[in-house]
Design a protein around this motif. Structure first.
Motif, PDB file in Angstrom:
ATOM      1  N   PHE A  61       0.823  -1.208   0.000  1.00 11.16           N
ATOM      2  CA  PHE A  61       0.000   0.000   0.000  1.00 11.16           C
ATOM      3  C   PHE A  61       0.859   1.261   0.000  1.00 11.16           C
ATOM      4  N   GLU A  62       1.924   1.269   0.803  1.00 14.88           N
ATOM      5  CA  GLU A  62       2.804   2.440   0.843  1.00 14.88           C
ATOM      6  C   GLU A  62       3.432   2.690  -0.521  1.00 14.88           C
ATOM      7  N   LEU A  63       3.827   1.616  -1.202  1.00 20.22           N
ATOM      8  CA  LEU A  63       4.393   1.767  -2.543  1.00 20.22           C
ATOM      9  C   LEU A  63       3.329   2.251  -3.527  1.00 20.22           C
ATOM     10  N   LEU A  64       2.132   1.704  -3.405  1.00 21.19           N
ATOM     11  CA  LEU A  64       1.044   2.106  -4.294  1.00 21.19           C
ATOM     12  C   LEU A  64       0.697   3.574  -4.084  1.00 21.19           C
ATOM     13  N   ARG A  65       0.698   4.004  -2.832  1.00 23.76           N
ATOM     14  CA  ARG A  65       0.415   5.412  -2.541  1.00 23.76           C
ATOM     15  C   ARG A  65       1.471   6.319  -3.166  1.00 23.76           C
ATOM     16  N   LYS A  66       2.700   5.848  -3.201  1.00 24.21           N
ATOM     17  CA  LYS A  66       3.795   6.617  -3.796  1.00 24.21           C
ATOM     18  C   LYS A  66       3.605   6.772  -5.304  1.00 24.21           C
ATOM     19  N   GLU A  68       0.612   5.780  -7.258  1.00 16.54           N
ATOM     20  CA  GLU A  68      -0.743   6.098  -7.734  1.00 16.54           C
ATOM     21  C   GLU A  68      -1.663   6.344  -6.543  1.00 16.54           C
ATOM     22  N   GLN A  69      -1.694   7.579  -6.049  1.00 15.35           N
ATOM     23  CA  GLN A  69      -2.457   7.913  -4.847  1.00 15.35           C
ATOM     24  C   GLN A  69      -3.950   7.575  -4.940  1.00 15.35           C
ATOM     25  N   PRO A  70      -4.660   7.927  -6.027  1.00 12.94           N
ATOM     26  CA  PRO A  70      -6.097   7.602  -6.084  1.00 12.94           C
ATOM     27  C   PRO A  70      -6.366   6.103  -5.996  1.00 12.94           C
ATOM     28  N   VAL A  71      -5.523   5.306  -6.653  1.00 17.45           N
ATOM     29  CA  VAL A  71      -5.682   3.855  -6.603  1.00 17.45           C
ATOM     30  C   VAL A  71      -5.399   3.346  -5.194  1.00 17.45           C
ATOM     31  N   ALA A  72      -4.399   3.927  -4.543  1.00 14.55           N
ATOM     32  CA  ALA A  72      -4.058   3.530  -3.174  1.00 14.55           C
ATOM     33  C   ALA A  72      -5.219   3.788  -2.228  1.00 14.55           C
ATOM     34  N   THR A  73      -5.923   4.884  -2.441  1.00 16.72           N
ATOM     35  CA  THR A  73      -7.078   5.201  -1.604  1.00 16.72           C
ATOM     36  C   THR A  73      -8.147   4.133  -1.732  1.00 16.72           C
ATOM     37  N   ARG A  74      -8.444   3.706  -2.961  1.00 18.15           N
ATOM     38  CA  ARG A  74      -9.434   2.647  -3.174  1.00 18.15           C
ATOM     39  C   ARG A  74      -8.967   1.331  -2.569  1.00 18.15           C
ATOM     40  N   TYR A  75      -7.681   1.032  -2.733  1.00 18.51           N
ATOM     41  CA  TYR A  75      -7.094  -0.211  -2.220  1.00 18.51           C
ATOM     42  C   TYR A  75      -7.234  -0.281  -0.705  1.00 18.51           C
ATOM     43  N   SER A  76      -6.906   0.818  -0.028  1.00 21.94           N
ATOM     44  CA  SER A  76      -6.977   0.860   1.426  1.00 21.94           C
ATOM     45  C   SER A  76      -8.416   0.777   1.910  1.00 21.94           C
ATOM     46  N   LEU A  77      -9.307   1.492   1.255  1.00 20.92           N
ATOM     47  CA  LEU A  77     -10.705   1.518   1.662  1.00 20.92           C
ATOM     48  C   LEU A  77     -11.344   0.145   1.517  1.00 20.92           C
ATOM     49  N   LYS A  78     -11.054  -0.527   0.436  1.00 26.76           N
ATOM     50  CA  LYS A  78     -11.632  -1.850   0.206  1.00 26.76           C
ATOM     51  C   LYS A  78     -11.121  -2.846   1.237  1.00 26.76           C
ATOM     52  N   ARG A  79      -9.833  -2.762   1.581  1.00 23.27           N
ATOM     53  CA  ARG A  79      -9.266  -3.639   2.609  1.00 23.27           C
ATOM     54  C   ARG A  79      -9.908  -3.360   3.962  1.00 23.27           C
ATOM     55  N   ALA A  80     -10.134  -2.086   4.266  1.00 19.45           N
ATOM     56  CA  ALA A  80     -10.740  -1.727   5.549  1.00 19.45           C
ATOM     57  C   ALA A  80     -12.159  -2.270   5.649  1.00 19.45           C
ATOM     58  N   LEU A  81     -12.898  -2.258   4.547  1.00 23.41           N
ATOM     59  CA  LEU A  81     -14.246  -2.827   4.541  1.00 23.41           C
ATOM     60  C   LEU A  81     -14.198  -4.326   4.816  1.00 23.41           C
ATOM     61  N   ALA A  82     -13.252  -5.012   4.175  1.00 23.14           N
ATOM     62  CA  ALA A  82     -13.133  -6.457   4.371  1.00 23.14           C
ATOM     63  C   ALA A  82     -12.776  -6.791   5.811  1.00 23.14           C
TER      64      ALA A  82
END
Length: 228
Positions: A61-66, A68-82
């Motif tokens: 996630f940290e690498l993804l945020r570095k 592609e920030q918008p994609v990282a936001t979706r990635y983190s949010l989806k994981r938090a829901l799970a």
């Protein structure tokens, strides 16, 4: 001697680390092919036996945020829901909180009486002349989908409730809309059926507008833990 690397899942069990699983997770989040390859190559070079899948995710996630920030936001949010699982009850309350942010009053775990039988309803929300009822289907794995059997079952329940009146907010109301809401996705057959039968589905990215991701962003209600 085996060169396999074993990582530790959240439930304490061990599994072989496979780059294709990380690649698939990043693909589902919407990361570009170039970024996926960079992250997978980086993680594969650093992962060691005994590392937790959570640590690997956070590093990715940290690498993804570095990159592609918008994609990282979706990635983190989806994981938090799970992470709301495993029972699904926290997801029901999360859905209710989204409706509250939209100005609705809400109750969860309701017994409502239809024409033919009674039903357990995950979320009931009302304001002014609107009464919504929602079945919240929680999946703790991203790849799991709600299929056409679920859509058929939920549609039949709402049909049984359609002609009845319900006392919420101090007055009698009729059902405005019944919703099937999931934190992941629907099968193509479920979507095909719902579009034909007039069933209202809300998934992570379905429909194109007004999906669960949109509702979360617009309401400002986020699951915990959630990191941006």
């Amino acid at each position: 001697m085996s060169n396999e690397i074993f990582v530790v899942k959240s439930d304490g069990t061990r599994q072989v680390f496979e780059t294709k699983k990380l690649h698939s997770s990043l693909l589902k989040a919407g990361a570009s092919e170039e970024v996926r390859e960079k992250i997978v190559r980086h993680i594969a070079g650093e992962v060691r036996s005994g590392m937790s899948t959570g640590d690997i995710y956070h590093h990715a996630f940290e690498l993804l945020r570095k990159f592609e920030q918008p994609v990282a936001t979706r990635y983190s949010l989806k994981r938090a829901l799970a992470a709301l699982g495993p029972t699904g009850f926290p997801f029901e309350h999360f859905v209710a909180d989204i409706f509250k942010a939209q100005g609705f009053e809400t109750l969860t775990d309701q017994i409502v009486h239809g024409k033919c039988t009674s039903h357990e309803m995950d979320v009931v929300a009302w304001k002014e002349d609107t009464l919504l009822m929602a079945e919240a289907k929680f999946h703790h794995e991203f790849g799991m989908k709600s299929d056409v059997k679920v859509a058929l079952y939920v549609k039949a329940r709402f049909d049984d409730l359609r002609s009845q009146t319900f006392l919420y907010g101090g007055k009698e109301r009729t059902l405005t809309k019944g919703l099937l809401i999931t934190n992941t996705h629907f099968t193509d057959k479920a979507i095909e059926y719902s579009e034909c039968a007039g069933a209202a589905l809300i998934g992570w990215n379905y429909p194109a507008h007004g999906n669960l991701h949109d509702m979360i962003i617009e309401s400002g209600v986020y699951p915990h833990p959630y990191h941006v």
